[in-house]
Design a protein around this motif. Structure first.
Motif, PDB file in Angstrom:
ATOM      1  N   ALA A 337       0.807  -1.218   0.000  1.00  0.00           N
ATOM      2  CA  ALA A 337       0.000   0.000   0.000  1.00  0.00           C
ATOM      3  C   ALA A 337       0.840   1.269   0.000  1.00  0.00           C
ATOM      4  N   GLY A 338       2.145   1.150   0.136  1.00  0.00           N
ATOM      5  CA  GLY A 338       2.999   2.335   0.122  1.00  0.00           C
ATOM      6  C   GLY A 338       4.449   1.958   0.301  1.00  0.00           C
ATOM      7  N   ARG A 339       5.326   2.856  -0.126  1.00  0.00           N
ATOM      8  CA  ARG A 339       6.755   2.640   0.064  1.00  0.00           C
ATOM      9  C   ARG A 339       7.436   3.984   0.259  1.00  0.00           C
ATOM     10  N   TYR A 340       8.459   3.969   1.084  1.00  0.00           N
ATOM     11  CA  TYR A 340       9.279   5.158   1.303  1.00  0.00           C
ATOM     12  C   TYR A 340      10.714   4.804   0.957  1.00  0.00           C
ATOM     13  N   VAL A 383       6.472  10.546   2.014  1.00  0.00           N
ATOM     14  CA  VAL A 383       5.232   9.789   2.079  1.00  0.00           C
ATOM     15  C   VAL A 383       4.893   9.492   3.534  1.00  0.00           C
ATOM     16  N   PHE A 385       2.354   6.586   5.958  1.00  0.00           N
ATOM     17  CA  PHE A 385       1.610   5.338   5.946  1.00  0.00           C
ATOM     18  C   PHE A 385       0.394   5.509   6.860  1.00  0.00           C
ATOM     19  N   HIS A 391      -1.023   9.228  10.644  1.00  0.00           N
ATOM     20  CA  HIS A 391      -0.138   9.152   9.484  1.00  0.00           C
ATOM     21  C   HIS A 391       1.284   8.880   9.985  1.00  0.00           C
TER      22      HIS A 391
END
Length: 528
Positions: A337-340, A383, A385, A391
């Motif tokens: 769902a996301g990556r940094y 970004v 999460f 957040h």
């Protein structure tokens, strides 16, 4: 030959410079010794008084060598683990590191000598500004800012939400300047400066009193605020893996598809964790081993709890190939769902300065640094999460040593921010380095007035409140999981500290003001 003449005149200044370095180092290793920092420069400044520029440089160098030898002896073990070096080459590499890092106090003292030539007995009152600038901006491989040794002195770090750690460094400089001025006056070494020292000294005392007074008030204020905040139940996984230069094979009884962290995560999910966080580790294979993404998705979906973990990420082929140091976010359904992608890469470990201008340097670094070295590409996007109304703001390892970077990441969060730092401090063995890193991240929580979760591979993993209080911690060098409640800002009360909004304002304004004052005094003295 008398006893006095048998005693070399250089012994006392040399011993004073070394004592200053030891006093500076000890609070990094043991946070409860924080008072030493507020006096540590006094022996050095007194020893250097009235001496040449060369003497200032060499005495500063001795202070730096003593400081970094005592604070960073782990550099030897780090290099041994980095490429399986024997003691001799690892010690040689560490000595190079210590010598180069010791240039910070050496050049600080050299610049202070120039200030003395410019402004005479006013020079002591420029020392705090120089201290702030040098410890904030001088390029070193592993930054150790003075204020980061003060994590146990909570009233002294509260105003960091206004100024960042730079303000704490300035206050430490003022304290050292005040005591030095008193010592020099008592010895009669500041002739004709009594009135100036009295006025400036009184102002310095008032500034310190105001700083600490605000600190006591703010500490109580934020403790009361945080006690009323909602909490997120976070599961911290401390895997305690031993790092190695080569990619490690899975442990007996585990596999790439089912690592030890996943087994601990199952326990944390049953204990009520709303999000599970793994530390930075050497390799997980999420982007390289075909069965790992699917296995992770099924496992996380079975838990029903989102997961944050770390891995090396590869993208593209041939000339388009890029490798990133990444934090990955799997939603409660297990899907990515996301990556940094890490922004601030570690020089010589993750990137090589000037490697893009001189590609041949990459081959040299690969030969010298082995498999540990990777010429990674820095990320660009900030970004978060999202977990419920929170957040999570990710940072990887030594990114947490860069206040401005962390502040900009927190400032970019669209809702209630909560800092999450993933690090692998196992590279430094059985040393004080993990505690040094944990203490440094305390300042990031206070600067931005957000809670912080710092998950270390080998511990101690910590949870820190916006006031800098450590709310929870794990044992060192133990495989363990921990579920703990982490307070976060309510959605309708999202707060952005002054430092979060303008990270470098204090250091830049004070630095420029100091330079202008220096030039003004110099001009006035010439006209007189």
């Amino acid at each position: 030959m008398t006893g006095a003449s048998a005693f070399p005149r250089w012994i006392l200044p040399v011993m004073s410079a070394i004592a200053a370095g030891v006093m500076l180092a000890l609070p990094y290793n043991y946070a409860g010794l924080y008072p030493l920092t507020w006096l540590a420069f006094v022996p050095l400044l007194v020893a250097a008084h009235g001496r040449s520029a060369a003497a200032h440089y060499w005495l500063g160098l001795l202070t730096g060598l003593a400081m970094y030898l005592v604070a960073t002896p782990w550099m030897v073990e780090f290099l041994q683990r980095l490429k399986d070096y024997s003691l001799a080459p690892a010690l040689a590499g560490a000595m190079v590191f210590w010598f180069l890092t010791a240039q910070l106090p050496a050049f600080l003292m050299l610049c202070w000598h120039l200030c003395q030539r410019f402004c005479g007995h006013y020079c002591l009152w420029f020392f705090p500004v120089l201290l702030m600038v040098f410890y904030g901006w001088f390029p070193v491989l592993f930054p150790l800012q003075l204020g980061e040794s003060q994590s146990a002195f909570l009233p002294a770090i509260q105003a960091a939400s206004l100024t960042g750690v730079y303000g704490v460094d300035l206050m430490i400089g003022i304290s050292n300047a005040l005591v030095t001025a008193g010592a020099l006056q008592a010895m009669g070494w500041l002739p004709g400066a009594r009135h100036t020292s009295g006025v400036m000294g009184g102002a310095g005392v008032l500034v310190l009193a105001a700083w600490l007074g605000y600190g006591w008030w703010a500490l109580d204020h934020w403790d009361r605020q945080v006690s009323q905040w909602p909490t997120l139940s976070a599961g911290l996984v401390q895997s305690n893996e031993t790092p190695s230069a080569a990619v490690p094979a899975p442990e007996p009884g585990y596999s790439r598809s089912w690592p030890p962290e996943m087994a601990l995560s199952s326990q944390l999910a049953r204990a009520g964790a709303e999000v599970i966080i793994w530390p930075e580790t050497r390799y997980k294979g999420y982007f390289e081993v075909d069965q790992v993404p699917g296995a992770f998705q099924r496992a996380v979906a079975g838990l029903g709890v989102p997961l944050i973990f770390h891995d090396a990420e590869q993208q593209g082929n041939g000339g388009e190939f890029r490798e990133y140091n990444s934090s990955l976010f799997l939603g409660p359904d297990g899907a990515l769902a996301g990556r940094y992608r890490k922004h601030r890469l570690v020089a010589f470990g993750e990137t090589l300065p000037l490697s893009r201008e001189f590609p041949w340097l990459v081959n040299w670094a690969s030969d010298y640094l082995g498999d540990f070295f990777a010429n990674l590409t820095p990320g660009n996007d900030r970004v978060t999460f999202p977990v419920g109304g929170v957040h999570l703001v990710p940072a990887i390892c030594y990114e947490s040593a860069f206040p401005g970077h962390v502040a900009r990441s927190v400032g970019a969060a669209p809702g209630s921010p909560l800092l999450v730092v993933l690090s692998n401090n196992g590279w430094f063995g059985d040393s004080r380095q993990p505690w040094q890193h944990a203490s440094a991240t305390v300042l990031r929580a206070v600067e931005n007035r957000v809670s912080l979760v710092h998950v270390m591979n080998n511990g101690p993993s910590t949870v820190v409140s916006p006031s800098g209080r450590v709310l929870a911690s794990t044992p060192f060098q133990e495989r363990i999981g921990l579920v703990t409640d982490v307070p976060y800002t309510p959605a309708g009360q999202v707060f952005r500290s002054w430092f979060t909004q303008w990270p470098e304002w204090f250091a830049v304004v004070l630095g420029l003001a100091g330079l202008m004052a220096l030039l003004l005094i110099r001009l006035t003295r010439r006209q007189a």
